[in-house]
Design a protein around this motif. Sequence first.
Motif, mmCIF file in Angstrom:
data_model
loop_
_atom_site.group_PDB
_atom_site.id
_atom_site.type_symbol
_atom_site.label_atom_id
_atom_site.label_comp_id
_atom_site.label_asym_id
_atom_site.label_seq_id
_atom_site.Cartn_x
_atom_site.Cartn_y
_atom_site.Cartn_z
ATOM 1 N N SER A 429 -1.350 -1.091 -2.490
ATOM 2 C CA SER A 429 -0.519 -0.066 -3.110
ATOM 3 C C SER A 429 -0.140 -0.562 -4.502
ATOM 4 O O SER A 429 -0.992 -1.072 -5.207
ATOM 5 N N GLU A 430 1.129 -0.424 -4.879
ATOM 6 C CA GLU A 430 1.590 -0.830 -6.217
ATOM 7 C C GLU A 430 0.908 -0.039 -7.332
ATOM 8 O O GLU A 430 0.747 -0.542 -8.444
ATOM 9 N N TYR A 431 0.443 1.164 -7.008
ATOM 10 C CA TYR A 431 -0.202 2.042 -8.000
ATOM 11 C C TYR A 431 -1.503 1.437 -8.535
ATOM 12 O O TYR A 431 -1.930 1.746 -9.644
ATOM 13 N N TYR A 434 -4.181 3.628 -10.024
ATOM 14 C CA TYR A 434 -3.927 4.099 -11.391
ATOM 15 C C TYR A 434 -4.037 2.949 -12.386
ATOM 16 O O TYR A 434 -4.692 3.075 -13.425
ATOM 17 N N VAL A 435 -3.434 1.811 -12.058
ATOM 18 C CA VAL A 435 -3.309 0.698 -13.003
ATOM 19 C C VAL A 435 -4.660 0.079 -13.323
ATOM 20 O O VAL A 435 -5.007 -0.136 -14.494
ATOM 21 N N VAL A 440 -9.665 -1.262 -16.704
ATOM 22 C CA VAL A 440 -11.055 -1.732 -16.721
ATOM 23 C C VAL A 440 -12.065 -0.672 -16.319
ATOM 24 O O VAL A 440 -13.271 -0.954 -16.296
ATOM 25 N N GLY A 441 -11.624 0.534 -15.990
ATOM 26 C CA GLY A 441 -12.556 1.580 -15.578
ATOM 27 C C GLY A 441 -12.813 1.543 -14.080
ATOM 28 O O GLY A 441 -12.545 0.552 -13.401
ATOM 29 N N ASP A 508 -1.044 11.450 -18.634
ATOM 30 C CA ASP A 508 -1.519 11.018 -17.318
ATOM 31 C C ASP A 508 -0.754 11.723 -16.202
ATOM 32 O O ASP A 508 -1.342 12.123 -15.186
ATOM 33 N N GLU A 509 0.546 11.861 -16.382
ATOM 34 C CA GLU A 509 1.366 12.536 -15.374
ATOM 35 C C GLU A 509 0.955 14.005 -15.217
ATOM 36 O O GLU A 509 0.931 14.543 -14.107
ATOM 37 N N ALA A 510 0.637 14.631 -16.344
ATOM 38 C CA ALA A 510 0.226 16.037 -16.286
ATOM 39 C C ALA A 510 -1.097 16.189 -15.542
ATOM 40 O O ALA A 510 -1.320 17.180 -14.834
ATOM 41 N N ALA A 511 -1.983 15.230 -15.713
ATOM 42 C CA ALA A 511 -3.293 15.302 -15.068
ATOM 43 C C ALA A 511 -3.231 14.907 -13.597
ATOM 44 O O ALA A 511 -3.894 15.519 -12.736
#
Length: 565
Positions: A429-431, A434-435, A440-441, A508-511
């Motif tokens: 977890s820990e996002y 996303y992170v 790095v893709g 990013d939040e909007a997407a």
Amino acid sequence: MRILLIATAFNSLSQRVHAELADDGHELEVVLAACGEREVREAVFGPGAGSGEGPAPKFDLCIAPMLTSAIPGDVWRALPCLIVHPGPPGDRGPASLDWAFQHGAETWGVTVLQAVAEMDAGPVWASAAFRIPPGVAKSDVYRGELADAASGAVREAVRRFAAGERPRAPRESVTRGVFPQSLRRIDWAADSTERASALLRAADSSPGVLDTLGKREFYLYGGEPEYALRGRPGTLLATRAGAVCRATADGAVWLSHAKPKRLPGRPPGVKLPAALALAGQVGHLPECPGSPEIAYRERGEVGMLSFGFPGGAVSTEQCRRLLRAFRHATTRRTRVLVLGGRRDFFGNGVHLGVIDAAASPAAESWANINAIDDLVESVLRSTDRLVVAAMGGNAAAGGAVLGLAADEVWLRRGVVLNPHYRLMGLYGSEYWTYVLPRRVGRAETDRLMEAALPVGADRAVRTGLAERLVDAAPQEFTEAVWADAFELAASPDLGARIEAKAKRLARDEAAHPLARYRQAELARMRAIFDDPYAPYHALRSAFVRKVVPERTPEHLTRVAQLDRA
């Protein structure tokens, strides 16, 4: 070259040697010597290899970064095997670093020597000296100064071997025996705080100081001096953030952790925060305020929230304390906020020991992962300043992702990252979903998670996991970070960078809102926690009890080679 690493355990030094040699372009595999001589022989000669002369070895060279047993004779006779001995040339025998601490050595060394019939008596391929700073625990020195020296010596030895050079003849030797617990014993009635602290630091993190509390023997760890609290020598005086204070002849020391000695026929004990391990003896003690594990300092427009948890793991309560400290730091009028900045572990994720000891490991797992998620989310949502993660020591799992959530990651050269979870049977977890792709893709994220291998600092910068290498000795790391942070705070484009990061988060939040990343990750984690048959539970129990696997884990036996592109 094709190199086989032979290690009793794939510990911090073994991981660093693996990461750096792979980064140099060598093909690497690992075999765990703790799994037995047959395992080592089969790794070298192939499946079915027995003792005696076998087929030609599959490797050009063997290196043993951390080894507590002898390499089989047919192996070291078939190909050169280089042993990393944690002592200067001429030093022989086990527990070399323990003896250095016992004698108060200010400098020590590392020797890379070739295996022969007699232990630690082979010709020398390389050596390096290092300083033992005062007041630093043995394990911290091992991961810091000793690891730096060993890294340089191993790479020098490999270079010399590849160039066809010959090793040096061994020096006249001094052999030291096993370091006994009798030399670690604390006489609480007579020993000063200074001596008790030194004995505890010299036994950290293994094997600890064996002592009796109540009717049970425990291995004790820690050693931070305490001079304000006083009491009858040997008595327990107070608790503080999971630590327990014990009186000495002229003051007291804080015991950070304790582990019950294994009883006959019982499973091994688990190393836990001292207040938890000694719960039956400390319930009546007062709780002192504060947490020495966390500190906030400010210089001009730079704030530094430093933290250091023994072993790098963070329990639910430690996560919550760190979150409160982070939120306080973000109320200050600074333009740069540094997380970390200390010389040892940055973080290794949730506290598996505390989880394993809980009445409901599933419930504690859930509480711990949510607490660290809250912390990471606060870092990601801090849009009014630049946040820097300064890692002076290794980071793994959720601890690594916590750092990678910052705007910039600065690594002391030699730091090793393990930003993956699957070896503990977890999705993570820990996002991280996303992170990591943000840095790095997706393709590199998938590779990191599948390979589950350590990443060295140089490669971390090249691939985008980190922005900066800090060339500093462990003791000099904090001041070097301050200097770099002042430079960052004074940069003319800092305001634009802060504004840009806020806009990026909004896009990013909007997407795809952060809440959706967290929800998806936690759904996978909850299913694992609540399934009593999930591999996580057995893997966690084996990890905290240091159970040796029957075979070398499959991910270590794959050929690892990294290009330098």
